[in-house]
Structure formats: structure tokens, C-alpha cells
Design an enzyme around this catalytic site. Structure first.
Site, PDB file in Angstrom:
ATOM      1  CB  SER A 133      -0.396  -8.194  -0.292  1.00 20.14           C
ATOM      2  OG  SER A 133      -1.241  -8.885   0.527  1.00 20.14           O
ATOM      3  CE  LYS A 178      -4.347  -1.786   0.363  1.00 23.78           C
ATOM      4  NZ  LYS A 178      -5.456  -1.336  -0.379  1.00 23.78           N
TER       5      LYS A 178
END
Length: 318
Positions: free
Chosen positions: A300, A50
Site C-alpha cells: 500500500s 492514498k
């Protein structure tokens, strides 16, 4: 939304994010019955991919707009990415976070300078909260996935894969999927390469897989109840779903226990820490039959509470 936007985003963020490694282990290959590589975005700034979308989004705002500040809603990883970028640009960041988000994510967001506003994800609407605060304080809303600049930033992972994988590689890229920002960005970046992107979700929260199968956006009946908090979202996004529908293979789902076991295996064999939501792609690569002979799993994020990580090690580490 096209690949050119991802290339442009990479130029904006290149000096501010890490080119993360591809990691592999013969032990994981033997367990999976296929070649498995992990794209270790858990080693990214803020502990997750992110950081890419956050920087891409803020850097795309006109300076006079950015100066008024930004607002984002997030269970923690997007929060940290936006807060980090806002601090670097010297602008305010308000982050709307669920009250049941992992404590480490709430603490890290505050440490990065974000003003955290907590809400109940089971009874309150984060979109409405964010929109109201954005209007009242003149802040620019940076959505966690349904934002073209964010999608472009996440898609830079795909450009790195094209550089690091052998020319003509034609395996499958498995991506943890909430609203689809990462998965759609990857699919755009890899379009035409021969690699196939597939979204991976927790069982019971597989809105993307069901949406792809139905040909229309489906919603989750509930928004809590999985340890994979980072990727529990109501439905695919309005921007992301058409990209997923056009470019992605069928969705996959894994159990919470499989995600936790994948966390332990990543630590044991690769010496990296994944959070449950960040481990679902690796779980699918290890435990799902009938995948391609060569698979890249996107790891992730690694922002896991110590208690959850410790419990996973105690349960699956024997």
C-alpha cells in the site's frame, strides 16, 4: 455505499493516478509455498494508494465548497494524497499529523503545499483537532478512511485487479488495514468476483480482526508502539466496519519483524521499496499458513524513512 460509486470515482481520478503493476517472483512463491503477487501501490503518485482517495474526495466536492479549502488528519500517506489533490485544484490544505510521523512524510506533505499542524497522538484527539479547525476556518474535512468518496477512490484498486487477474480468479486479496478504507473499498469492488479480501494489521493493533471476530467494533488500547505507523488507528470506521463485516474474511496479524523482513524481501526480489505498514499484507502472504494457493498482497505504500529501511536491510538482508 456500493460498487457504482467506485466505478464513478475511477472515471474522476483515471487521468490523475497510476494503474499500478502486479509483481511476482519465483523466489517469493517458493518461500510462501503459494503463488504471491504484489499490487505495487508503493509506485503510485505520492508513494501510496492514498493518492486515489485524496483525489476522489476533492473531485467530489462542489466547486464552491472545495474553493474554501480542505483539512485532513493523517500519519502521512493520506496527508500527501490530499495535499497533492488540493494543490492541483488550487485550494488550501491543512493537514493534522502526529508529531512522531516519519520525517519523510511530514517533509513531503509540506513540499506538496500542505500546511502541517503537529499533535501528540498519545495524548491528543486528532478528530477533535480536525473538527475544531474545520469549523473555525470553514474547511471541508476529508477523513482518512470513514468517508464514502475516499472509500470509493481506494476501491479503484479492486477494479484494476479485476482487469489484470485471470477471469474467474478465486484467490485471496490481503490488504493492509488501519481504519478500513482500503479494505472496504477493495471488498466492494471485488464483491461477487470469487476473490476474498482479508485485512492485515500489526500484532497488538489488530482492532479490525478483533472486531470481525466479536461482531462489534473493538478499539485498540494504545495508539503508538508499532513500526507500522501508517495503519495504527483507534478502531474500524462507522462506515467501513459494516462493509468489512459483510464482505471480508477473518483478519490477520503480523509482527513488526515480519513486516520489516517483507520489506527486505520485496526490495531483494521485486526491486520495490515498501514502508512497514505497507508491507504487512506481503508479510502475511509470505509467513501465514493456511492461506489460499494464490494470493495478491497490496503493497500500500513506500514512504519509509531511510534509517528504518537501512536498519531492516542490515538486520534481514544477509
Amino acid at each position: 455505499m456500493n460498487r457504482a460509486a467506485i466505478v464513478a470515482a475511477r472515471e474522476r481520478i483515471r487521468a490523475h493516478v497510476r494503474h499500478t503493476p502486479l509483481l511476482g517472483s519465483p523466489a517469493l512463491d517458493a518461500l510462501a509455498g503459494r503463488r504471491v503477487l504484489l499490487k505495487a501501490e508503493c509506485l503510485q503518485h505520492t508513494g501510496s494508494f492514498k493518492a486515489r482517495g485524496g483525489w476522489a474526495a476533492l473531485s467530489a466536492l462542489p466547486p464552491e465548497v472545495r474553493a474554501r479549502g480542505v483539512i485532513a488528519y493523517s500519519s502521512g500517506n493520506h496527508a500527501q494524497g490530499v495535499a497533492r489533490a488540493a494543490a492541483a485544484f488550487g485550494v488550501p490544505a491543512v493537514i493534522v499529523m502526529p508529531a512522531d510521523a516519519p520525517g519523510v512524510k511530514i517533509a513531503n506533505t509540506r513540499a506538496l503545499g500542505g500546511e502541517v499542524v503537529l499533535y501528540d497522538r498519545a495524548t491528543e484527539d486528532r478528530d477533535a483537532i480536525g473538527a475544531t479547525m474545520a469549523a473555525s476556518r470553514g474547511l471541508s474535512l476529508v477523513k482518512p478512511f470513514d468517508d464514502a468518496a475516499v472509500i470509493a477512490g481506494q476501491g479503484t484498486i479492486g477494479l484494476e485487479l479485476l482487469e489484470d487477474l485471470p477471469a474467474g480468479w478465486r484467490g485471496e486479496v490481503l490488504a493492509p488495514c488501519g481504519g478500513g478504507g482500503l479494505t472496504s473499498g477493495l471488498a466492494l469492488a471485488l464483491e461477487g468476483s470469487g476473490a476474498r479480501v482479508r485485512p492485515v494489521e500489526p500484532e497488538g493493533f489488530d482492532d479490525t480482526a478483533r472486531s470481525l471476530a466479536a461482531g462489534r467494533i473493538e478499539r485498540n488500547a494504545r495508539l503508538s508502539g508499532s513500526v507500522c505507523d501508517a495503519i495504527v488507528t483507534p478502531s474500524p470506521g462507522v462506515l467501513t466496519f459494516p462493509i468489512l463485516q459483510r464482505l471480508c474474511g477473518p483478519g490477520l496479524a503480523v509482527t513488526d519483524d515480519q513486516a520489516l523482513q517483507a520489506m527486505v524481501l520485496a526490495f531483494r526480489h521485486l526491486r520495490v521499496v515498501l514502508e512497514p505498514g505497507g508491507a504487512v499484507a506481503l508479510a502475511a502472504a509470505l509467513f501465514t499458513p493456511n492461506l489460499a494457493p494464490e494470493v495478491v498482497a497490496i503493497g500500500s505504500g513506500g514512504n519509509v524513512d531511510e534509517a528504518i529501511f537501512g536498519a531492516a536491510l542490515a538486520r534481514f538482508g544477509g
